[in-house]
Design a protein around this motif. Structure first.
Motif, PDB file in Angstrom:
ATOM      1  N   PRO A 338       0.822  -1.224   0.000  1.00  0.00           N
ATOM      2  CA  PRO A 338       0.000   0.000   0.000  1.00  0.00           C
ATOM      3  C   PRO A 338       0.848   1.264   0.000  1.00  0.00           C
ATOM      4  CG  PRO A 338       0.161  -0.855   2.217  1.00  0.00           C
ATOM      5  CD  PRO A 338       0.915  -1.826   1.334  1.00  0.00           C
ATOM      6  N   PHE A 339       1.688   1.393  -1.024  1.00  0.00           N
ATOM      7  CA  PHE A 339       2.611   2.527  -1.088  1.00  0.00           C
ATOM      8  C   PHE A 339       1.980   3.624  -1.944  1.00  0.00           C
ATOM      9  CE2 PHE A 339       5.379  -1.409  -1.583  1.00  0.00           C
ATOM     10  CZ  PHE A 339       5.331  -1.710  -0.236  1.00  0.00           C
ATOM     11  N   ASP A 340       1.037   4.343  -1.382  1.00  0.00           N
ATOM     12  CA  ASP A 340       0.282   5.328  -2.157  1.00  0.00           C
ATOM     13  C   ASP A 340       0.969   6.686  -2.229  1.00  0.00           C
ATOM     14  OD1 ASP A 340      -1.667   3.473  -2.658  1.00  0.00           O
ATOM     15  OD2 ASP A 340      -2.891   4.032  -0.933  1.00  0.00           O
ATOM     16  N   PHE A 341       2.116   6.826  -1.571  1.00  0.00           N
ATOM     17  CA  PHE A 341       2.844   8.095  -1.601  1.00  0.00           C
ATOM     18  C   PHE A 341       4.332   7.814  -1.758  1.00  0.00           C
ATOM     19  CE2 PHE A 341       1.790   6.779   2.738  1.00  0.00           C
ATOM     20  CZ  PHE A 341       3.038   6.656   3.324  1.00  0.00           C
ATOM     21  N   PRO A 342       5.081   8.737  -2.386  1.00  0.00           N
ATOM     22  CA  PRO A 342       6.517   8.541  -2.579  1.00  0.00           C
ATOM     23  C   PRO A 342       7.245   8.327  -1.253  1.00  0.00           C
ATOM     24  CG  PRO A 342       5.736  10.335  -3.948  1.00  0.00           C
ATOM     25  CD  PRO A 342       4.593   9.966  -3.048  1.00  0.00           C
ATOM     26  N   LEU A 343       8.263   7.484  -1.277  1.00  0.00           N
ATOM     27  CA  LEU A 343       9.036   7.140  -0.083  1.00  0.00           C
ATOM     28  C   LEU A 343      10.420   7.756  -0.153  1.00  0.00           C
ATOM     29  CD1 LEU A 343       7.989   3.379   0.096  1.00  0.00           C
ATOM     30  CD2 LEU A 343       7.042   5.284   1.432  1.00  0.00           C
ATOM     31  N   SER A 344      10.935   8.145   1.002  1.00  0.00           N
ATOM     32  CA  SER A 344      12.205   8.868   1.049  1.00  0.00           C
ATOM     33  C   SER A 344      13.292   8.174   1.853  1.00  0.00           C
ATOM     34  CB  SER A 344      11.982  10.273   1.630  1.00  0.00           C
ATOM     35  OG  SER A 344      11.369  10.183   2.906  1.00  0.00           O
ATOM     36  N   ASP A 345      12.936   7.197   2.691  1.00  0.00           N
ATOM     37  CA  ASP A 345      13.968   6.512   3.473  1.00  0.00           C
ATOM     38  C   ASP A 345      13.440   5.151   3.893  1.00  0.00           C
ATOM     39  OD1 ASP A 345      16.448   6.171   4.620  1.00  0.00           O
ATOM     40  OD2 ASP A 345      16.042   7.361   6.405  1.00  0.00           O
ATOM     41  N   VAL A 346      14.364   4.242   4.244  1.00  0.00           N
ATOM     42  CA  VAL A 346      13.993   2.874   4.615  1.00  0.00           C
ATOM     43  C   VAL A 346      14.955   2.363   5.663  1.00  0.00           C
ATOM     44  CG1 VAL A 346      15.365   1.924   2.707  1.00  0.00           C
ATOM     45  CG2 VAL A 346      13.508   0.561   3.702  1.00  0.00           C
ATOM     46  N   TRP A 347      14.438   1.526   6.564  1.00  0.00           N
ATOM     47  CA  TRP A 347      15.262   0.861   7.575  1.00  0.00           C
ATOM     48  C   TRP A 347      14.789  -0.577   7.703  1.00  0.00           C
ATOM     49  CZ3 TRP A 347      14.215  -1.213  12.552  1.00  0.00           C
ATOM     50  CH2 TRP A 347      15.369  -1.601  13.268  1.00  0.00           C
ATOM     51  N   ALA A 348      15.715  -1.517   7.560  1.00  0.00           N
ATOM     52  CA  ALA A 348      15.413  -2.939   7.646  1.00  0.00           C
ATOM     53  C   ALA A 348      15.894  -3.475   8.990  1.00  0.00           C
ATOM     54  CB  ALA A 348      16.087  -3.690   6.499  1.00  0.00           C
ATOM     55  N   ALA A 349      14.968  -3.941   9.809  1.00  0.00           N
ATOM     56  CA  ALA A 349      15.324  -4.494  11.112  1.00  0.00           C
ATOM     57  C   ALA A 349      16.026  -5.841  10.933  1.00  0.00           C
ATOM     58  CB  ALA A 349      14.074  -4.661  11.974  1.00  0.00           C
ATOM     59  N   PRO A 350      17.000  -6.156  11.775  1.00  0.00           N
ATOM     60  CA  PRO A 350      17.700  -7.440  11.667  1.00  0.00           C
ATOM     61  C   PRO A 350      16.774  -8.637  11.824  1.00  0.00           C
ATOM     62  CG  PRO A 350      18.912  -5.922  13.081  1.00  0.00           C
ATOM     63  CD  PRO A 350      17.579  -5.289  12.815  1.00  0.00           C
ATOM     64  N   THR A 351      15.624  -8.437  12.491  1.00  0.00           N
ATOM     65  CA  THR A 351      14.688  -9.525  12.755  1.00  0.00           C
ATOM     66  C   THR A 351      13.664  -9.724  11.650  1.00  0.00           C
ATOM     67  OG1 THR A 351      13.486  -7.918  14.124  1.00  0.00           O
ATOM     68  CG2 THR A 351      14.913  -9.479  15.258  1.00  0.00           C
ATOM     69  N   GLY A 352      13.739  -8.980  10.566  1.00  0.00           N
ATOM     70  CA  GLY A 352      12.873  -9.227   9.425  1.00  0.00           C
ATOM     71  C   GLY A 352      11.855  -8.161   9.114  1.00  0.00           C
ATOM     72  N   GLU A 353      11.613  -7.229  10.034  1.00  0.00           N
ATOM     73  CA  GLU A 353      10.643  -6.171   9.790  1.00  0.00           C
ATOM     74  C   GLU A 353      11.243  -5.090   8.891  1.00  0.00           C
ATOM     75  OE1 GLU A 353       9.862  -8.227  13.644  1.00  0.00           O
ATOM     76  OE2 GLU A 353      11.608  -7.310  12.682  1.00  0.00           O
ATOM     77  N   LEU A 354      10.362  -4.346   8.225  1.00  0.00           N
ATOM     78  CA  LEU A 354      10.808  -3.295   7.320  1.00  0.00           C
ATOM     79  C   LEU A 354       9.982  -2.042   7.568  1.00  0.00           C
ATOM     80  CD1 LEU A 354      12.816  -2.962   4.897  1.00  0.00           C
ATOM     81  CD2 LEU A 354      10.838  -3.282   3.415  1.00  0.00           C
ATOM     82  N   PHE A 355      10.674  -0.900   7.675  1.00  0.00           N
ATOM     83  CA  PHE A 355      10.011   0.386   7.890  1.00  0.00           C
ATOM     84  C   PHE A 355      10.474   1.354   6.812  1.00  0.00           C
ATOM     85  CE2 PHE A 355      10.089  -1.734  11.925  1.00  0.00           C
ATOM     86  CZ  PHE A 355       8.915  -1.367  12.577  1.00  0.00           C
ATOM     87  N   ALA A 356       9.512   2.085   6.221  1.00  0.00           N
ATOM     88  CA  ALA A 356       9.841   3.115   5.234  1.00  0.00           C
ATOM     89  C   ALA A 356       8.991   4.348   5.508  1.00  0.00           C
ATOM     90  CB  ALA A 356       9.599   2.611   3.811  1.00  0.00           C
ATOM     91  N   VAL A 357       9.529   5.509   5.156  1.00  0.00           N
ATOM     92  CA  VAL A 357       8.811   6.760   5.394  1.00  0.00           C
ATOM     93  C   VAL A 357       8.770   7.577   4.111  1.00  0.00           C
ATOM     94  CG1 VAL A 357       9.421   6.849   7.835  1.00  0.00           C
ATOM     95  CG2 VAL A 357      10.905   7.959   6.155  1.00  0.00           C
ATOM     96  N   GLY A 358       7.788   8.495   4.062  1.00  0.00           N
ATOM     97  CA  GLY A 358       7.663   9.313   2.867  1.00  0.00           C
ATOM     98  C   GLY A 358       6.740  10.486   3.048  1.00  0.00           C
ATOM     99  N   ASP A 359       6.144  10.925   1.940  1.00  0.00           N
ATOM    100  CA  ASP A 359       5.439  12.189   1.894  1.00  0.00           C
ATOM    101  C   ASP A 359       4.235  12.287   2.821  1.00  0.00           C
ATOM    102  OD1 ASP A 359       7.283  12.782   0.015  1.00  0.00           O
ATOM    103  OD2 ASP A 359       5.886  13.117  -1.643  1.00  0.00           O
ATOM    104  N   GLU A 360       3.621  11.143   3.172  1.00  0.00           N
ATOM    105  CA  GLU A 360       2.415  11.198   3.984  1.00  0.00           C
ATOM    106  C   GLU A 360       2.512  10.417   5.297  1.00  0.00           C
ATOM    107  OE1 GLU A 360      -1.053  10.184   1.711  1.00  0.00           O
ATOM    108  OE2 GLU A 360      -0.406  11.365  -0.018  1.00  0.00           O
ATOM    109  N   GLY A 361       3.647   9.804   5.562  1.00  0.00           N
ATOM    110  CA  GLY A 361       3.781   9.069   6.808  1.00  0.00           C
ATOM    111  C   GLY A 361       4.724   7.912   6.666  1.00  0.00           C
TER     112      GLY A 361
END
Length: 366
Positions: A338-361
């Motif tokens: 559900p990437f409805d807005f452009p993304l500007s950064d990403v962080w991959a947790a060592p345990t498998g989770e993924l977080f990304a941020v962008g224009d709307e959250g």
């Protein structure tokens, strides 16, 4: 084997906007029934036996289906979308302790800390200053930089604010420890500042153009990238270090590595109007073929868990939404979500989770 990804509805907090796509299947067991009109009594008994067998088959089929679905679920990803405003940077100490920063200068400052359940707002007291990058030495020793030559440091309860000497915006921050931190940026040329645990000092003599990101494998192996620039420090002077690739017309947006001999950089070539993905093997850089993705996505940030699990995020030009691309060491996959807005950064947790941020959250795979 590449992981599979699925969107499903979740509820995290009142801030969460959950977007989901869920699928389920039902197996139907069919039994063959033979009818003999010459022996009605026998047929009835036989039918009863068949019904009993059908029940047994249904139980077996149901159990098998449930087991298969459960196994599949463990390999799939549930995406959560969190409406937090315009965000620029993300870093985590763990999958249950993640910081995101952003805002718009002259409008707002945004800092949130995720505790595994809720996104809690923090106030560094900067007023109308947007933050552009974040990195932490520990869960409660976090640095963030602003486009107004400001660096803030959070100790878990209070903030320290540092104003740097040069008049250039800052975009990236990274350190090998709390006493060895770099902030990079620039407007007309490169700007680099170094923190020794007590004070920030301007680093002179850095070549190239304005810088957007910084990463290192150690205090004596530090990379910075930016406009037509890949530069490196071995603990002393900084030098141009783009051997193997031509970055003359490239805005190199982000750099990250799995180690000193496995470093990755992404950005966009303005001359060719396509994205680039570079890999450093310890001696030189080389480009990787993004195929059709080179023209359809714009890459802005990179982070990963290993040399064969690297994530690059940015904008999907076909949808004007966000893009997350997975590099597995051999090829690329554009992930669904559900990437409805452009993304500007990403962080991959060592345990498998993924977080990304962008224009709307933020979007999170957990």
């Amino acid at each position: 084997m590449l992981p599979t990804w699925r969107s499903s509805a979740v509820m995290v907090s009142p801030l969460v906007l959950a977007l989901s796509i869920a699928g389920c299947g039902t197996d139907v067991a069919l039994g063959d029934i033979e009818a003999d009109a010459s022996d009605a009594d026998t047929d009835v008994d036989t039918d009863t036996d068949v019904d009993t067998d059908t029940d047994t088959d249904t139980d077996s089929d149901t159990d098998t289906g449930t087991d298969t679905d459960t196994d599949t679920d463990t390999d799939e990803c549930t995406w959560e979308v969190v409406a937090l405003g315009r965000l620029a940077g993300v870093w985590g100490a763990s999958a249950t302790d993640v910081y995101v920063v952003g805002g718009v200068t002259l409008s707002e400052t945004l800092v949130y800390r995720f505790d595994g359940t809720d996104w809690n707002a923090l106030d560094p007291g900067l007023g109308l200053v947007g933050l552009s990058g974040v990195w932490g030495a520990a869960a409660e020793d976090v640095f963030a930089v602003a486009e107004t030559l400001v660096v803030v440091r959070y100790n878990g309860s209070t903030w320290d604010v540092f104003t740097l000497e040069f008049m250039d915006p800052l975009h990236g921050v990274w350190g090998s420890s709390a006493g060895d931190v770099y902030a990079v940026g620039g407007l007309m040329g490169p700007a680099v500042a170094h923190f020794d645990g007590a004070a920030w000092e301007t680093v002179a003599g850095v070549p190239g153009g304005p810088l957007s990101d910084v990463w290192g494998s150690s205090a004596t192996d530090v990379w910075a990238v930016g406009t037509a620039s890949i530069v490196h420090s071995s603990g002393g002077a900084w030098a141009s270090a783009s051997a193997g690739v031509d970055v003359t017309f490239v805005d190199v947006a982000s750099v990250w590595g799995a180690g000193a001999d496995d470093v990755f950089a992404v950005g966009e070539d303005s001359l060719l109007a396509e994205s680039v993905f570079y890999v450093f093997d310890g001696s030189s850089w080389s480009p990787r073929d993004l195929g059709g993705l080179a023209l359809s996505v714009g890459l802005r940030a990179v982070h990963g868990r290993s040399a064969d699990e690297v994530y690059a995020v940015g904008v999907d030009y076909d949808t004007s939404g966000g893009a997350i691309v997975l590099y597995d060491g051999a090829g690329f996959e554009l992930l669904d979500g559900p990437f409805d807005f452009p993304l500007s950064d990403v962080w991959a947790a060592p345990t498998g989770e993924l977080f990304a941020v962008g224009d709307e959250g933020a979007v999170a795979c957990r």
